[in-house]
Structures are given as structure tokens and as C-alpha cells.
Design a protein around this motif. Structure first.
Motif, short mmCIF file in Angstrom:
data_model
loop_
_atom_site.label_atom_id
_atom_site.label_comp_id
_atom_site.label_asym_id
_atom_site.label_seq_id
_atom_site.Cartn_x
_atom_site.Cartn_y
_atom_site.Cartn_z
N ASN A 134 0.81 -1.22 0.00
CA ASN A 134 0.00 0.00 0.00
C ASN A 134 0.84 1.26 0.00
N ALA A 135 2.17 1.13 -0.03
CA ALA A 135 3.03 2.32 -0.11
C ALA A 135 2.70 3.15 -1.34
N ILE A 136 2.21 2.50 -2.38
CA ILE A 136 1.90 3.20 -3.63
C ILE A 136 0.84 4.28 -3.40
N ASP A 137 -0.04 4.06 -2.41
CA ASP A 137 -1.12 5.00 -2.14
C ASP A 137 -0.63 6.26 -1.43
N HIS A 138 0.61 6.25 -0.92
CA HIS A 138 1.10 7.34 -0.10
C HIS A 138 2.22 8.15 -0.77
N LEU A 139 2.63 7.75 -1.95
CA LEU A 139 3.79 8.40 -2.57
C LEU A 139 3.57 9.88 -2.82
N ASP A 140 2.39 10.26 -3.33
CA ASP A 140 2.14 11.67 -3.62
C ASP A 140 2.27 12.51 -2.35
N LEU A 158 15.16 5.35 -1.50
CA LEU A 158 13.96 4.52 -1.36
C LEU A 158 14.32 3.07 -1.66
N LEU A 159 13.80 2.16 -0.86
CA LEU A 159 14.05 0.74 -1.08
C LEU A 159 12.74 0.03 -1.38
N VAL A 160 12.67 -0.60 -2.55
CA VAL A 160 11.51 -1.40 -2.95
C VAL A 160 11.92 -2.86 -2.93
N SER A 161 11.09 -3.70 -2.33
CA SER A 161 11.40 -5.13 -2.22
C SER A 161 10.60 -5.92 -3.25
N THR A 162 11.25 -6.26 -4.37
CA THR A 162 10.58 -7.04 -5.40
C THR A 162 11.62 -7.63 -6.35
N GLN A 163 11.27 -8.74 -7.00
CA GLN A 163 12.10 -9.29 -8.07
C GLN A 163 11.48 -9.02 -9.43
N ASP A 164 10.34 -8.36 -9.42
CA ASP A 164 9.56 -8.13 -10.64
C ASP A 164 9.79 -6.70 -11.12
N VAL A 173 8.33 -5.18 -13.35
CA VAL A 173 7.08 -4.51 -13.71
C VAL A 173 6.16 -4.45 -12.49
N ASP A 174 6.73 -4.54 -11.32
CA ASP A 174 5.96 -4.41 -10.08
C ASP A 174 5.30 -3.03 -10.05
N PRO A 175 3.99 -2.95 -9.74
CA PRO A 175 3.29 -1.66 -9.78
C PRO A 175 3.92 -0.61 -8.87
N LEU A 176 4.39 -1.01 -7.69
CA LEU A 176 5.01 -0.05 -6.77
C LEU A 176 6.30 0.49 -7.36
N LEU A 177 7.12 -0.40 -7.91
CA LEU A 177 8.39 0.03 -8.49
C LEU A 177 8.15 0.98 -9.66
N ILE A 178 7.18 0.66 -10.49
CA ILE A 178 6.86 1.53 -11.64
C ILE A 178 6.36 2.89 -11.16
N ALA A 179 5.50 2.88 -10.14
CA ALA A 179 4.96 4.14 -9.61
C ALA A 179 6.06 5.02 -9.04
N VAL A 180 7.00 4.41 -8.33
CA VAL A 180 8.12 5.16 -7.77
C VAL A 180 8.97 5.76 -8.89
N GLN A 181 9.26 4.97 -9.89
CA GLN A 181 10.08 5.46 -11.00
C GLN A 181 9.40 6.60 -11.75
N HIS A 190 18.46 17.21 -4.23
CA HIS A 190 19.83 16.97 -4.67
C HIS A 190 19.90 15.70 -5.50
N ASP A 191 19.29 14.63 -5.03
CA ASP A 191 19.18 13.40 -5.80
C ASP A 191 18.16 12.48 -5.15
N ILE A 192 17.59 11.60 -5.95
CA ILE A 192 16.65 10.58 -5.47
C ILE A 192 17.11 9.26 -6.07
N THR A 193 17.33 8.27 -5.22
CA THR A 193 17.81 6.97 -5.69
C THR A 193 16.87 5.87 -5.22
#
Length: 298
Positions: free
Chosen positions: A36-42, A62-68, A70-78, A93-96
Motif C-alpha cells: 500500500n506504499a503506492i497510495d502514499h507516494l504523492d 527509497l528501497l523497494v522489495s521485489t524481483q519483478d 514490472v511491479d506496480p510499486l516500483l513503476i509508480a516510484v520510477q 539533490h538526488d533521489i535513488t
């Protein structure tokens, strides 16, 4: 190919009460291990944007835990980061983003008996995730590290300046639950002081027993939790703590550099953030909380 030598003088790297004036860089770290982190990014980036601390001195990890991939959370963060990086003003300054699968489902948030039994393992895995993120993201020119939950609802825009002004090694505000009627409900119960009772109790249990706050029906620790302390003492009033949570935690970077991390094993009956508090205190550093300074969790 020739190698280049690099000289870094860390003697000049300071974390002071006038951080913004001295242009001290801060690293904000946030594990995104719940779906549900995807719901709080904005809201997460909106709050950081509203901060009075200069964005050009802020790095975000930011650390995303996935092997996929095309994971929706990873895509949303990117996608969020791409939008932010296109800005020509008020840029960070930077976002990684770091992607590392910890092979565990962190979505169970209920306080049932089964959840209580699983908590030591869940917290151990969270500690490993935090350590992975910390060791990957901390750069030589970071003076401060802030651990900030992705699902905070609100906090004062000058929170970083206010916490830095206390000039202590580790400091936490009081994290409450955001409610529609503004009523007082404690959220982060991992900010606590030991008591005579809790100290005596620990002499009766095995070394590998993990004590946890927030499960009073299963384990009454007898500790003094910051969410239960008086709050009419003024926002600058601070109390020493033995354990801390990481809803919002500010750390002088040298504390982490000198070895204080998040134990994934029982350390004086604690793991993860509360074990971090134990470790910091054991190293001789100061840990404080502000009972009357509020941040709100969703």
C-alpha cells in the motif's frame, strides 16, 4: 586503465544546530516494503516539498522489495521520480531507488496472536532492509540521516530545522495517529524509557526473548512510552529514551558511520529500531524524544 586516488577529509564533516545555514546535507531514507506504499507516494513527496529545509541539500533513498521489474510499486516510484527530476526549480539533490527482494510479505498489520508471534521475524527482516538501504545510500558528504515513513499524514514544515536545533545524536518527535476529529491517539509506541519494572522483568527471560511494544494483551512490558507522557510541557522539552521507532527519526550521520545500525538479532531483547536505540545508548550517544512535538501517521 589508470586508477585515481581520492582523499576525503571527514574531520570537516559536521552535523550542527545550524544545519541549513552551514549547508549540511541530509539523507532521507524510506523502505517501501508494503504494497500500500503506492497510495502514499504523492503525499510523501508533497510533505518533503513543503519542508523549509532546502531541497537542494536533501537526498532521498527509497528501497523497494521485489524481483519483478514490472511491479506496480516500483513503476509508480520510477514515474514519480521522473516527474520530480524534470523540474528545473526546487529540485532535490538526488533521489535513488534501490530494488532488493527480501522475500517476505510485510502487509500483515493486525495485532492478532498470530501477528504477535511473527513480529520478531518480521522486525528482523525489516532491520535487514534498513541496513541494506543505509549501507547503499549513505555518502561521504551526508551530515544527517532521517528515517521517514512513507505513510505519514502530516508533520510541521520546519520539522528538520526544529529537530536539528536540539543538536543531539538521535531525536524523535511524538508520532500520533491522524484522526478526522483531531483526537489524541498514540501511534509509534517504540519510543520508550525503561522502568524499574521492565528492567526487573528482563532478568527473568532468556537472552533471545524479544520484547515488543503495542501488544499489551500478549506482553505488558511496563515501560514508559512517549505516547503516554504529558504533552503540555512545550515543544522543545526533551526526554531521554532507551528505544526508538522509525516513523520519523533524525540521526547524526556519524552515529551510523561509527557502527550503529539496526540489529536483526536480539540485542538486549530488542531487534530493528528498538535494538538501534539500545546500540546507540551502548555506544555512549544521546537518544531523545520530544513528547509535545507531533507528527501524524495515516
Amino acid at each position: 586503465m589508470t586508477s585515481e586516488s581520492v582523499y576525503l577529509d571527514l574531520n570537516t564533516l559536521n552535523a550542527t544546530s545550524k544545519a541549513a545555514e552551514n549547508k549540511e546535507r541530509i539523507l532521507i531514507l524510506t523502505p517501501l516494503l508494503k504494497r500500500n506504499a503506492i497510495d502514499h507516494l504523492d503525499r510523501y513527496f508533497e510533505l518533503l516539498d513543503q519542508s523549509t529545509y532546502p531541497n537542494h541539500l536533501i537526498s532521498i533513498g527509497l528501497l523497494v522489495s521485489t524481483q519483478d521489474d514490472v511491479d506496480p510499486l516500483l513503476i509508480a516510484v520510477q514515474q514519480m521520480i521522473q516527474r520530480l527530476e524534470r523540474r528545473w526549480f526546487h529540485a532535490f539533490h538526488d533521489i535513488t531507488v534501490y530494488n532488493k527482494d527480501f522475500l517476505y510479505d510485510f502487509n500483515n498489520d493486525d495485532h492478532s496472536q498470530d501477528d504477535f508471534k511473527l513480529q520478531p521475524y518480521r522486525r528482523s527482516m525489516m532491520a535487514r532492509a534498513r541496513n541494506y538501504l543505509l549501507s547503499s545510500a549513505l555518502e561521504p558528504d551526508h551530515s544527517w540521516v532521517a528515517w521517514v515513513d512513507v505513510d505519514l499524514a502530516s508533520y510541521p514544515s520546519n520539522v528538520f530545522d526544529d529537530l536539528m536545533a536540539h543538536d543531539v545524536d538521535v531525536i524523535v518527535p511524538n508520532c500520533l495517529l491522524a484522526t478526522e476529529d483531531g483526537s489524541f491517539w498514540g501511534y509509534d509506541r517504540r519510543n520508550w524509557q525503561e522502568t524499574d519494572y521492565s528492567s526487573r522483568f528482563q532478568r527473568t527471560i532468556g537472552d533471545d526473548f524479544v520484547m515488543m511494544e503495542g501488544y499489551d494483551d500478549q506482553l505488558a512490558t511496563g515501560r514508559s512510552r512517549m505516547v503516554d507522557m504529558p504533552t503540555q510541557v512545550g515543544i522543545d522539552y526533551k526526554v531521554p529514551l532507551d528505544g526508538v521507532g522509525t516513523s520519523f527519526t533524525l540521526v547524526k550521520a556519524h552515529v551510523h558511520r561509527e557502527g550503529a545500525n539496526f540489529p536483526s538479532f536480539p540485542l538486549q531483547h530488542q531487534v530493528d529500531s528498538e535494538g538501534f536505540g539500545r546500540m546507540v545508548r551502548g555506544m555512549g550517544y544521546e537518544v531523545y524524544g520530544l513528547p509535545s512535538y507531533f507528527v501524524y501517521h495515516s
